[in-house]
Design a protein around this motif. Structure first.
Motif, PDB file in Angstrom:
ATOM      1  N   SER A 166      -1.949   7.784   1.092  1.00 25.10           N
ATOM      2  CA  SER A 166      -3.044   8.415   0.362  1.00 25.10           C
ATOM      3  C   SER A 166      -3.408   9.724   1.037  1.00 25.10           C
ATOM      4  O   SER A 166      -3.105   9.942   2.206  1.00 25.10           O
ATOM      5  CB  SER A 166      -4.251   7.478   0.272  1.00 25.10           C
ATOM      6  OG  SER A 166      -4.719   7.195   1.564  1.00 25.10           O
ATOM      7  N   LYS A 203       8.564   1.222  -1.364  1.00 22.95           N
ATOM      8  CA  LYS A 203       7.778   0.612  -2.423  1.00 22.95           C
ATOM      9  C   LYS A 203       8.514   0.675  -3.764  1.00 22.95           C
ATOM     10  O   LYS A 203       9.005   1.728  -4.167  1.00 22.95           O
ATOM     11  CB  LYS A 203       6.459   1.388  -2.531  1.00 22.95           C
ATOM     12  CG  LYS A 203       5.461   0.809  -3.502  1.00 22.95           C
ATOM     13  CD  LYS A 203       4.157   1.608  -3.443  1.00 22.95           C
ATOM     14  CE  LYS A 203       3.187   1.090  -4.497  1.00 22.95           C
ATOM     15  NZ  LYS A 203       1.883   1.777  -4.399  1.00 22.95           N
ATOM     16  N   GLN A 215       0.837  -1.189   0.000  1.00 19.46           N
ATOM     17  CA  GLN A 215       0.000   0.000   0.000  1.00 19.46           C
ATOM     18  C   GLN A 215       0.882   1.254   0.000  1.00 19.46           C
ATOM     19  O   GLN A 215       1.934   1.278   0.637  1.00 19.46           O
ATOM     20  CB  GLN A 215      -0.835  -0.037   1.274  1.00 19.46           C
ATOM     21  CG  GLN A 215      -2.088   0.763   1.215  1.00 19.46           C
ATOM     22  CD  GLN A 215      -2.803   0.707   2.552  1.00 19.46           C
ATOM     23  OE1 GLN A 215      -2.422  -0.056   3.441  1.00 19.46           O
ATOM     24  NE2 GLN A 215      -3.842   1.513   2.690  1.00 19.46           N
ATOM     25  N   VAL A 226      -1.702   4.746   5.800  1.00 18.01           N
ATOM     26  CA  VAL A 226      -1.135   3.446   6.196  1.00 18.01           C
ATOM     27  C   VAL A 226      -1.279   3.327   7.709  1.00 18.01           C
ATOM     28  O   VAL A 226      -1.209   4.320   8.432  1.00 18.01           O
ATOM     29  CB  VAL A 226       0.350   3.274   5.785  1.00 18.01           C
ATOM     30  CG1 VAL A 226       0.481   3.217   4.269  1.00 18.01           C
ATOM     31  CG2 VAL A 226       1.209   4.374   6.364  1.00 18.01           C
ATOM     32  N   ALA A 229       3.842  -1.143   7.720  1.00 19.32           N
ATOM     33  CA  ALA A 229       3.232  -0.771   6.444  1.00 19.32           C
ATOM     34  C   ALA A 229       3.864   0.520   5.913  1.00 19.32           C
ATOM     35  O   ALA A 229       4.058   0.683   4.700  1.00 19.32           O
ATOM     36  CB  ALA A 229       1.725  -0.594   6.613  1.00 19.32           C
ATOM     37  N   ALA A 254       5.776   1.204   2.457  1.00 21.43           N
ATOM     38  CA  ALA A 254       5.382   2.294   1.552  1.00 21.43           C
ATOM     39  C   ALA A 254       6.600   3.142   1.169  1.00 21.43           C
ATOM     40  O   ALA A 254       6.762   3.518   0.009  1.00 21.43           O
ATOM     41  CB  ALA A 254       4.315   3.165   2.216  1.00 21.43           C
TER      42      ALA A 254
END
Lengths: 489, 489
Positions: free
Chosen positions: B191, B329, B188, B317, B322, B326
Motif C-alpha cells: 500500500s 499474489k 495482503q 507489508v 508477507a 504479496a
C-alpha cells in the motif's frame, strides 16, 4: 509509370534511407550506449553502402536520360538528383564505406581525447580521416582543387577562393572592431547558479516561442548541440551549464533556426531532393538570424530578461539594458560555440585556413596543434591553455566534415542580407519582439525562404528572399552599428 | 575470398541493417515525435524493402550452392542463412513493404484507439493487417497451414497442433489450481504511493543485479515494455505506476532476461545469423526464469524486500514472508502483462485460440471484441469492462505479430525445464539469491544456453542446457508446489 515517376518513387526510398542514417547519427550523440561504438560503425557503414549503391545505380542514369520534367519543380528535382548522381559516382563505394566506418570510430576517440586533454590519442585516427578525405576530394575534383570539391558538398556553386575573398574583405574590419570594443570597459555579466532543469524548461519555451513544432521534433542534450532530420521528424539538441544559461538558451535558439527551416519546407517536397535545407550556408543563415539578429536584439532580450527573472529570480543584472549588454558581452574565450557574434567569424577563418591547408597538403596533421595555437594567439592575443580549448574543441573533423566550417560565416553573411530585408518589410518587428512574439519574423523567413527548400541554388535562395545578391556589407554594417552603440565607440 | 567468406561478409551487412531497423522500432516506442508517424512508415518500408532485397538476392542462392562450411559453426551459419533465404523468397517484395507500412501506421492508430477506448477506430487498420498477414501466411505455407507458417517465424520446428496439445494438457491443471487458490483468503498487497523516479532508480539497480550491462544497453520507459537489439547495443524499456511498483520492477527483470540473453551471446557471433536469440520461445524462457523462478523466489524477494524498504520506507507489508506472498499474489485482473505467474498462461491460450481462428478464417475481425469478451468471461469468471482491458490491451496484432503469442507460454514451459536443471546443478542458489547475488544463476544460464545464440535449433537449445527434452511437467510441478505452499492448499 513514366521514367520521371519511377525515378521519383526510387528517390523517395533513397531519401527515407538517408533520414534513417541521419537519425542513427542523432542516436549516437544522444542515446547510444558507450560500448556500442564498434557495432555502430558497422551499422553506419552498411547503410552508407546501401545509400551509395542507390545513388550511383546505373538505373538512375538511365532514368535521368529518359525523364522529362513536368514543370519547374520537376526540373529542380532532376537537377538535384543529377547533382547527387554525378557526385556519387566519382567516389568508389569502398572509400565511402571506409569513411563511414573510420569517422564513426573517430568520434568516439575524439570524445575520449577531448576528455583526457590528449591530442596524441586523437591524431592517428584524424590522420586516417584526413587521408581518406583527401582521397575523396581528389576523386571529386577530377584534377581541380580538392578542397573546393569538398566545400561543394556543403555549399554548391562557390569556391574556396571566393570564400577567401569575402573572408579577407571582412577580417580587417572585424579585427579593428574587436580591438576597439575590448579597449572599453566590459559590461556586467550574469551571476549566480542556474538550475539546469529550469534551463531546459525555458529552453523548450524558447523553442516554441520561435515556432519550433514539438509534435514533429524533440529537444535533448548533447555535448555539441546539433539539429537532425527533415520533414516530419526534426530533432534538436542543446546543452546546459549551471553558471552560463545563455549557452543553453542561445544554442537552443540557434538549433531551432535549423530545425524550423526543415520543419517549414513545403510538405509537397517531403522525402524528395527538395525536401531539405538547400545548403549548410543557407541553413546557418536561419540559425544565425534566429539566434543573433532576432534573439540577441534589444527588443527580444527585453522579453527574455523578464522570462529569466520569472524562472530564476535575481540574475545579477538590474534592468533590461544591462541584460542586453550582458547578452551581447564581447569577451575573451577559446571556444567557438561560446564566441560572441563579433568574434565568431574569426574562429571560423582560423579553421577555414587550417583545414584548407590540411587538405591542400600544406599542413601535416602532426603540426595541427601547433598551427592552431600559433594562429589563435596571433588573432586573439592570448595562448590556448589546453587542447579542449584548442584543436580538440570541435567534433567536425572527426566526423570528416572538411569544407563545412566556412559555411558558418557564409551563413552570417547571408543572415546580414536577410535581416536588412526583414527590417525593411516588417517595420513593426521590434514591437512584436519586445512582447516575445517572433511570428512576423519567422513567418517572413518561412514564406520568403524556408518553404522553398532546395528549389533554387543557395545563392539564388538568398537573392530571392533578400532581393539582393549576397554581400558582406549588411553584416558588417549591422555589427558596427550594434557594437558601436553598445560600447560607445 | 571463398564463396563462404563472401556470403558471410554480405550477411554481416544484412545483419547490421537488421539492427538498424530494430533500433528504429525502439525509437518509435520511446523517442519519436508523435507527428512523425507517417514519415516513419515510409522509412520503415524503405529499409524493410532493402532487407528483403538483400535476403532474397539470387547471389545468396548462388553462394549457398557453392559455399563449404569450414566447421560445425559454419554449417550452422549456412543453415540459418538458407532458412532465411527460403523464407524470404516466398514473400513478394511488395507485400513485405506494404506490411511494414501498414503495421507502422497501425501502431499509431492502436495507441490512439486504446487511449480513447474506441475499438471501432482500430478495426479497419487491423482488418488490413489481418488480410496482409493471411496473404503472407499463404505465401509461406505453400498449401500447408498458414498459421503454422507464421508461427515458424518466431519458433521454428514446431506446429500450432503441437502447441495446442501442450496447452490442452496444461489447461485443466491451471484452471483447477487457480480455482483452489482463489478460494483461499487473499494475502495482503503493498500500500502507499511509490515515487516513480525512485522506481526507475531501483529498476536500474535491479537490471545491474541481474547482470545487464549498461555499457551496452540503456533503460527507458515505454507503454508496453520491450527489449531491442543484439550484440553491443541491447536496449530495454520498462514502465512505472505510482501505485504498483512491482509492475516496474518485474517488467524490468523480465526485459533484462531478454536483454542479457542478447548481450551474453558469444562475441564470435556478432552480426552473424547466430548472433541473436534463437527463437522467441527460448527468449521468453530467459525473461521468465529471470522474472519468476529467480526474481519471484522466496530467497530473492527477501533481498528485494530490504531494497524496497530502503528506497520507500514503509511499504505496507511487515516482513519478508508477507512480502513474498504479496509479490506472488494471485488476483483477478484483465491485463496480460500484469497477470500473475499462475494465470498468465490462460491469457496466452485465449490469444492463441483467437489469432489462430482469425488466421484460419474461422473468426472475423468484426467479431473479435465479442469473441475476446466471451472467452475471457468463460476462463476468468468475470466480464471485460473496457477495450483497453480487453482486445486493445496488447500492441502485438497492430505490429502484425500473429504466431508470436504462443511463444510466451512455450517460454514458460522451457523455463520450467531450465529451472529444474539449474536447481540440480547449483544447490547453493537460494543462499546466493537471499543476498541479492544472481551471478550463479545468470552465469549458469549464460554458459549453458545464452552464449550459444542460434547455434542449435530452439528445441535442441533447451535440451542441451536442461539435459532433457522440453516438457510441461516441470513447470506444472513448480507452480503446484509454489502456490500450494503459499496458499496452504
Amino acid at each position: 509509370m513514366t521514367a520521371f515517376e519511377q525515378l521519383m518513387a526510387y528517390e523517395r526510398d533513397t531519401q527515407a534511407l538517408g533520414q534513417i542514417a541521419g537519425r542513427l547519427g542523432w542516436d549516437q550523440e544522444t542515446m547510444m550506449p558507450r560500448g556500442a561504438t564498434g557495432q555502430r560503425g558497422a551499422e553506419m557503414a552498411a547503410i552508407e553502402s546501401v545509400l551509395h549503391a542507390r545513388r550511383s545505380a546505373p538505373q538512375v542514369a538511365e532514368w535521368l536520360e529518359q525523364a522529362e520534367a513536368p514543370d519547374e519543380v520537376g526540373a529542380a528535382h532532376l537537377r538535384e538528383i543529377r547533382r547527387s548522381y554525378d557526385r556519387t559516382i566519382k567516389v568508389p563505394a569502398d572509400l565511402a564505406k571506409k569513411l563511414a566506418q573510420v569517422t564513426s570510430e573517430a568520434q568516439g576517440k575524439w570524445a575520449e581525447a577531448r576528455a583526457n586533454e590528449d591530442v596524441a590519442a586523437f591524431l592517428p585516427v584524424l590522420e586516417e580521416v584526413v587521408a581518406l578525405k583527401r582521397e575523396e576530394g581528389q576523386a571529386l575534383a577530377a584534377g581541380g582543387d580538392l578542397y573546393d570539391a569538398l566545400v561543394a558538398d556543403y555549399e554548391h556553386g562557390t569556391t574556396s577562393s571566393e570564400i577567401a575573398k569575402i573572408f579577407d574583405a571582412m577580417r580587417p574590419g572585424l579585427v579593428d572592431l574587436r580591438a576597439r570594443v575590448l579597449d572599453k570597459p566590459a559590461p556586467q555579466g550574469l551571476s549566480g547558479r542556474f538550475d539546469e532543469k529550469t534551463q531546459m524548461q525555458l529552453a523548450r519555451t524558447l523553442a516554441r516561442t520561435f515556432g519550433y513544432d514539438m509534435a514533429h521534433g524533440r529537444v535533448d542534450k548533447a555535448v555539441h548541440p546539433f539539429s537532425s532530420g527533415s520533414g516530419l521528424d526534426v530533432r534538436i539538441t542543446t546543452r546546459t551549464s549551471e553558471t552560463d544559461p545563455f549557452n543553453c538558451f542561445y544554442s537552443t535558439i540557434h538549433e531551432v533556426g535549423h530545425g524550423a527551416y526543415e520543419q517549414n519546407i513545403s510538405r509537397d517536397y517531403l522525402l524528395t531532393p527538395l525536401g531539405r535545407g538547400v545548403s549548410m550556408g543557407v541553413h546557418e543563415s536561419q540559425s544565425r538570424i534566429y539566434e543573433n539578429q532576432i534573439g540577441r536584439s534589444r527588443a527580444f532580450t527585453g522579453w527574455l530578461f523578464e522570462q529569466m527573472r520569472d524562472s530564476f529570480g535575481d540574475i545579477g543584472v538590474s534592468d533590461a539594458d544591462a541584460f542586453y549588454a550582458a547578452v551581447n558581452k564581447v569577451h575573451n574565450g577559446y571556444i567557438r560555440t561560446e564566441a560572441d557574434e563579433l568574434q565568431y567569424n574569426l574562429h571560423i577563418m582560423l579553421r577555414f585556413d587550417l583545414e584548407r591547408a590540411l587538405m591542400q597538403g600544406d599542413l601535416e596533421v602532426a603540426d595541427l596543434e601547433a598551427a592552431w595555437n600559433d594562429r589563435f594567439e596571433a588573432d586573439f592575443g592570448y595562448a590556448v591553455d589546453k587542447p579542449s580549448n584548442g584543436c580538440l574543441q570541435d567534433v567536425h573533423w572527426s566526423v570528416g566534415l572538411f569544407g563545412y566550417f566556412p559555411t558558418y560565416s557564409l551563413g552570417n553573411v547571408y543572415a546580414g542580407c536577410l535581416h536588412e530585408a526583414l527590417r525593411r518589410d516588417v517595420p513593426k518587428l521590434d514591437t512584436d519582439l519586445a512582447q516575445g512574439d517572433t511570428s512576423a519574423a519567422t513567418g517572413w523567413l518561412g514564406e520568403k525562404l524556408q518553404q522553398h527548400g532546395g528549389l533554387r541554388s543557395p545563392r539564388d535562395t538568398i537573392a530571392h528572399a533578400a532581393e539582393m545578391e549576397p554581400d558582406h556589407a549588411p553584416l558588417m554594417d549591422y555589427l558596427e552599428q550594434k557594437f558601436g552603440a553598445l560600447y560607445d565607440l
